[in-house]
Every structure is written in C-alpha cells, then in structure tokens.
Write an enzyme that holds these catalytic residues in place. Structure first.
Site, PDB file in Angstrom:
ATOM      1  N   ASP A  69       0.813  -1.227   0.000  1.00 40.29           N
ATOM      2  CA  ASP A  69       0.000   0.000   0.000  1.00 40.29           C
ATOM      3  C   ASP A  69       0.845   1.275   0.000  1.00 40.29           C
ATOM      4  O   ASP A  69       1.994   1.298   0.422  1.00 40.29           O
ATOM      5  CB  ASP A  69      -0.952   0.016   1.197  1.00 40.29           C
ATOM      6  N   GLU A 108      -0.539  -1.984   5.099  1.00 37.49           N
ATOM      7  CA  GLU A 108       0.372  -1.939   6.261  1.00 37.49           C
ATOM      8  C   GLU A 108       0.237  -0.636   7.022  1.00 37.49           C
ATOM      9  O   GLU A 108       0.432  -0.593   8.228  1.00 37.49           O
ATOM     10  CB  GLU A 108       1.824  -2.130   5.792  1.00 37.49           C
TER      11      GLU A 108
HETATM   12 ZN   LIG Z   1       5.038   3.822   6.394  1.00 38.61          ZN
HETATM   13 ZN   LIG Z   2       6.492   1.185   5.363  1.00 37.00          ZN
END
Ligand SMILES: [Zn+2]
Ligand SMILES: [Zn+2]
Length: 396
Positions: free
Chosen positions: A86, A143
């Site tokens: 991401d 994440e």
């Molecule tokens: Zn980051």
């Molecule tokens: Zn990262």
C-alpha cells in the site's frame, strides 16, 4: 570497473540481468500508488508475475493480499517472505518522470520497492531452483495503520500457506545504501492511540462559576500526560507519548461542552505499555474529579511491538552478509511501528532494515516525506537478501 571482465561482474552480482526490468516495475508501481485495501492494480501485477513463473497463486486473501507458493525437492520445511503493497494518503511533491498519477496518493514509504524486490526474489529463486522446501511469497495489503497482516492471518494465511519462519525487510533511509541492520528482540515499537473526551455542561465565558471548564481541564491534563514517561517509566526504558490533536470550542465567549484530546503511545515492552495506559486512565479520572467534568477514554492498541526471535535475527544478518551487505546488529529499536508484528506473534522470524541512504546525489528523504522515492540502487541487494534468507531458513 577496470581490469574486470564482464563475466566476473555478472558472477559478482548474479541477479544483475533482472535489474532493468525490476527498476521499470518499481517505477510503474510508484506512478500508480494505491491506498490500503485498494491495491487492485498492484495485486493484479503481482499475481500475473507469479503465475508467469509457474507458482501456485492465491488472491484476495485478507482483502487484496496475494500469496505465491514455490515448492522444490522433498523437504517439508517452509518459509514466508513478506512485502507490503500500500501507499499513503498524501500528496507527492517529487518531480520525477514517474511521479504519482493518482492525486493525493504517494508511495512515501517505499512499499513500491518492497513489491519489486519480492517479485525479483521469486524470479531468481524460480530460475535457480537451488533450495529444498517451500517458499511462500506473501504480498500484504494495508500496512499503513490498517492491519493488512492481521487481516491475512484472520483469513487463514498460515493454515493455507504454512510457514515455519517468516521474514520481511523495510527500506531504511537512516542507514547508508549497502548496509543492513536488525536485532534480536524488539525492532519496532507497539503503536497505541488514545482518544480522551472531556464533557461539561458548557456555558457563558463570563460566568465560569456556573459551569465546569472543559478547556482548562484539557490543558491541565495535557501537562500531566507529559509527566507519565518521565515520572512513571523507568529511565533506562524507552517510551514515547505524544498529544497530537486537541479540539473544542467555536467562539470567544462560550465555554464549550466538549473537548477532545488525541495522541499516540509507543513502547517496546508490554509491561510498560500497560503501565502507561493505566497512568493515562488514572490521570483522566483525577481531572474529572478535580474539575467536575465527565470523561471518556478510548485506548486502542492497534499494532503490537515487532519482536524478532534471536535465531531468525541471526539468520537475517548472515543472509545480509551473503547478499554483499555490510550487516550489523541495530543498537536499539525504532519508535515507528509495523504490522509484520502480527506475523511475528504467530511465527518465529525477523525484520530487517535495508540501508537506503544515497552515497551520491541528493540526501535520502525520511520515510513518509512528500519527496520520498525508493532508491533503485538497493533493489539488487534487497533481492539477494530475500533469496539468501529463504535458502538459509530452509537449510537449517
Ligand atoms: Zn510507512
Ligand atoms: Zn512502510
């Protein structure tokens, strides 16, 4: 490189022929960043790349997660290598030809490089076929604060793709390119968020005696919260508490009925994490009594600490040496957080910092900077580390 033949150079860097394609891929991902759980295009590229290599591929794990499995030989040993896909909800200010084409979305954490390196490792291991066992290539969504690793685990990641051990890396601008660090124990902090609401009846600013003052209560509380680390935590331990948002009031002559305080706590040790949460709740209760306000505390432990197991941290450092990196043990963890922590709660493993700071040209920007751009010069060493760590983990 005078005096060295081309064949020597290729021997020295066995994946050199993969690099032009990986650089193109990395820059394409950079130009097309996608937010948490919306990594459709990225996941599509990952799935197609892994299928081309002949891997078994499953998509849609924990949202947009993708896993490819490469089995060789007769060993039942398994290892997982993880990359996050991401980007961040922020405007990119860099002006390179491959700058973000998605307004307000930017690969400001270098996850474009992580995806390219893990695809590179799949290519290299699939063509060399020099290991015995199963390598699972895990591409996770979300994440950046949204817990994609946990979602994949809840979706049966480790039942569907058993892993004896798991490894991951993060590009690390504070370390020079060509170097890498990790450590046994905590390498990234636990991240908690607190939201405190202070309520009063509200009233006229010229009649403070007729109501309780939520603004004054909030300001006293903020001062007290900042004493927690210095007075309630052992000075030899590390922790951070930051108040990051205060909101309340709309006018110069009204005492507001509600004030909100938000902030974050970062710790490595669960006992200290417990102590800080308790102290926050105690102080809020104290403020409620002394100011005659009502209060509410929401405390969310959204990412645990990222804790490496000692044997796997040693494997990660050994693999870094084999990959031609200058490897050393990190003296301490970082206060940023990482949702690979959820995988390390389930499996032995380690998380490596891959040096990203440029030795020539412009200085490396910090992670999450609007100018951040993954350093393509470290792609090769990153691929080599992923391959080396998989081989070593399966060999033990
Ligand atoms: Zn980051
Ligand atoms: Zn990262």
């Amino acid at each position: 490189m005078p005096g060295k033949s081309m064949s020597t150079m290729i021997d020295a860097d066995p994946i050199a022929d993969l690099l032009p394609d990986l650089i193109t891929l990395r820059r394409d991902l950079h130009a097309h960043p996608e937010l948490a759980y919306a990594e459709e295009r990225t996941a599509g590229i990952v799935g197609a790349s892994l299928r081309l290599l002949g891997l078994e591929v499953e998509e849609g794990i924990g949202g947009t997660g993708v896993v490819g499995r490469l089995c060789l030989g007769s060993s039942t040993k398994t290892v997982g290598l993880r990359a996050d896909m991401d980007a961040l909800p922020m405007v990119e200010l860099g002006r390179m030809p491959y700058q973000s084409r998605h307004p307000g979305v930017h690969h400001g954490c270098g996850h474009d490089g992580h995806v390219a390196m893990l695809i590179g490792a799949a290519r290299e291991l699939a063509r060399r076929r020099d290991f015995d066992g199963t390598v699972n290539f895990i591409f996770q969504p979300a994440e950046e604060g949204k817990g994609g690793a946990r979602k994949m685990i809840e979706d049966g990641l480790f039942e569907r793709f058993p892993c004896d051990r798991v490894f991951a890396l993060h590009n690390w601008p504070e370390l020079p390119e060509g170097s890498a660090q990790t450590r046994p124990g905590a390498i990234m902090a636990a991240a908690d968020r607190f939201d405190i609401t202070i309520r009063s009846q509200g009233g006229h600013a010229a009649q403070p005696q007729r109501t309780s003052d939520a603004i004054l209560a909030a300001s006293q509380l903020i001062g007290q919260l900042h004493t927690i680390i210095s007075r309630r935590v052992d000075p030899v331990e590390s922790a951070v508490l930051s108040v990051t948002r205060v909101s309340g009031g709309h006018s110069h002559n009204v005492l507001p009925a509600e004030v909100l305080i938000t902030g974050t706590v970062r710790t490595f040790d669960p006992a200290i994490q417990d102590a800080i949460e308790t102290a926050i709740r105690d102080m809020v209760q104290g403020i409620a009594i002394s100011f005659g306000v009502s209060t509410e505390v929401q405390y969310d432990r959204y990412y645990p600490a990222t804790v490496n197991t000692p044997e796997e941290a040693a494997i990660a450092l050994h693999a870094a040496e084999l990959a031609g990196l200058k490897a050393s043990e990190a003296p301490q963890g970082a206060f940023t957080s990482e949702d690979f922590a959820f995988m390390l709660q389930k499996k032995p493993g380690a998380y490596l910092w891959l040096g990203q700071g440029r030795t020539h040209g412009s200085a490396a920007q910090p992670l999450h900077s609007p100018h951040y751009d993954f350093n393509d010069d470290v792609l090769g060493r990153g691929v080599s580390w992923l391959c080396a760590v998989a081989r070593l983990a399966l060999h033990r």
